[in-house]
Design a protein around this motif. Structure first.
Motif, mmCIF file in Angstrom:
data_model
loop_
_atom_site.group_PDB
_atom_site.id
_atom_site.type_symbol
_atom_site.label_atom_id
_atom_site.label_comp_id
_atom_site.label_asym_id
_atom_site.label_seq_id
_atom_site.Cartn_x
_atom_site.Cartn_y
_atom_site.Cartn_z
ATOM 1 N N LYS A 1 4.340 -17.243 -1.331
ATOM 2 C CA LYS A 1 3.525 -16.486 -0.380
ATOM 3 C C LYS A 1 3.515 -15.006 -0.742
ATOM 4 C CE LYS A 1 4.381 -19.487 3.628
ATOM 5 N NZ LYS A 1 4.927 -20.597 2.848
ATOM 6 N N ILE B 1 0.304 -12.418 -2.164
ATOM 7 C CA ILE B 1 -0.056 -11.183 -1.473
ATOM 8 C C ILE B 1 0.195 -9.967 -2.364
ATOM 9 C CG2 ILE B 1 0.513 -9.692 0.490
ATOM 10 C CD1 ILE B 1 1.109 -12.242 2.088
ATOM 11 N N TYR C 1 -2.514 -9.658 -4.940
ATOM 12 C CA TYR C 1 -3.743 -9.199 -4.296
ATOM 13 C C TYR C 1 -3.705 -7.685 -4.046
ATOM 14 C CZ TYR C 1 -7.485 -8.814 -0.850
ATOM 15 O OH TYR C 1 -8.624 -8.449 -0.182
ATOM 16 N N LEU C 2 -2.567 -7.191 -3.556
ATOM 17 C CA LEU C 2 -2.476 -5.792 -3.163
ATOM 18 C C LEU C 2 -2.295 -4.848 -4.352
ATOM 19 C CD1 LEU C 2 -0.247 -6.066 0.038
ATOM 20 C CD2 LEU C 2 -2.708 -5.665 -0.071
ATOM 21 N N VAL D 1 1.637 -15.574 7.728
ATOM 22 C CA VAL D 1 0.966 -15.359 6.440
ATOM 23 C C VAL D 1 -0.551 -15.552 6.540
ATOM 24 C CG1 VAL D 1 0.758 -16.213 4.082
ATOM 25 C CG2 VAL D 1 3.018 -15.834 5.077
ATOM 26 N N ILE E 1 -2.033 -12.479 7.992
ATOM 27 C CA ILE E 1 -2.125 -11.382 7.029
ATOM 28 C C ILE E 1 -3.372 -11.528 6.165
ATOM 29 C CG2 ILE E 1 -1.028 -10.350 4.994
ATOM 30 C CD1 ILE E 1 1.678 -11.040 6.259
ATOM 31 N N TRP E 2 -3.658 -12.752 5.727
ATOM 32 C CA TRP E 2 -4.840 -12.977 4.901
ATOM 33 C C TRP E 2 -6.126 -12.738 5.681
ATOM 34 C CZ3 TRP E 2 -4.953 -12.826 -0.073
ATOM 35 C CH2 TRP E 2 -3.841 -13.216 -0.823
ATOM 36 N N LEU F 1 -6.552 -9.041 5.613
ATOM 37 C CA LEU F 1 -7.012 -8.619 4.287
ATOM 38 C C LEU F 1 -8.472 -8.977 4.068
ATOM 39 C CD1 LEU F 1 -3.895 -9.641 2.126
ATOM 40 C CD2 LEU F 1 -4.584 -7.337 2.819
ATOM 41 N N CYS G 1 -9.563 -14.403 -0.230
ATOM 42 C CA CYS G 1 -8.986 -14.477 1.114
ATOM 43 C C CYS G 1 -9.372 -15.780 1.800
ATOM 44 C CB CYS G 1 -9.452 -13.281 1.947
ATOM 45 S SG CYS G 1 -8.837 -11.680 1.373
#
Length: 226
Positions: free
Chosen positions: A70, A74, A77-78, A157, A160-161, A164, A178
């Motif tokens: 997980k 992330i 992605y960030l 989680v 969070i997506w 995003l 996403c």
């Protein structure tokens, strides 16, 4: 026993306890199956060892990978675009692989070990969908902290997506990423919520049957004495 779950060599992925299998078809009918070869509870040799397991966790390796994939998705992605600017395809592949590994791990391994649940969906020959659930009957062998963190991460989680995804509405490529993340995490949420509900219904049914049999036994006992 878990015919669809690969087992790593040298690592015991089976929690102690007896499992019951529940099967739900499209009409929401639930069938209870007793496993052919139930796993017998493993008793620790000393109370001190049991206390240590409850304090430190029983499945640290499974718990690590439950978080690792997980966090990897992330993090890529960030921060991936900072390390590899204008390289969308490699970042896309890395994120999707992390999401796929996470989906498989949560569905087949960590759900079983951390909360004593497992689910999958099958399509019968007539085209109907069947939800099949497995639940550990003796929940006392599970670690409370691991159970809590499993459920927290399961719901946190995807949230969070979603955030995003909202922040990247003007970037269609990343919005697709996403969407994939939300879909895979959402599938596990639906599966485990259904599985937990069926396990709860089964536990309530067992309690009801116990008290009903007890009441009938007491009634017949009183009649015989009279």
């Amino acid at each position: 026993f878990f015919d669809r779950c690969s087992v790593m060599q040298g690592v015991n992925f089976e929690p102690a306890g007896k499992y019951a299998t529940l099967e739900e078809d499209h009409s929401h009918h639930v069938i209870h199956h007793e496993p052919e070869d139930p796993i017998q509870p493993q008793h620790t040799s000393t109370e001190t060892h049991a206390d240590t397991l409850q304090r430190e966790g029983k499945h640290p390796l499974a718990y690590f990978f439950h978080i690792f994939f997980k966090a990897s998705a992330i993090a890529i992605y960030l921060f991936g675009s900072l390390l590899f600017p204008h390289q969308f395809v490699p970042l896309f592949v890395g994120i999707v692989l992390s999401l796929a590994f996470d989906f498989w791990t949560v569905k087949n391994v960590t759900g079983r070990l951390l909360v004593g649940l497992r689910w999958w969906n099958e399509v019968k020959d007539d085209g109907t969908n069947v939800w099949i659930f497995e639940s550990l009957e003796d929940k006392s062998v599970l670690h409370k902290g691991e159970q809590t963190m499993f459920w927290i991460t399961l719901f946190a989680v995807p949230a969070i997506w979603v955030l995003l995804g909202i922040s990247t509405l003007l970037r269609p490529n990343w919005l697709v990423v996403c969407g994939i993340a939300i879909a895979l995490n959402g599938a596990n949420i639906v599966g485990y919520v259904k599985c937990a509900k069926q396990a709860r219904k089964k536990a309530q049914g067992m309690v009801t049957d116990f008290f009903l049999k007890r009441a009938i036994s007491n009634a017949f006992g009183s009649s015989s004495k009279a």
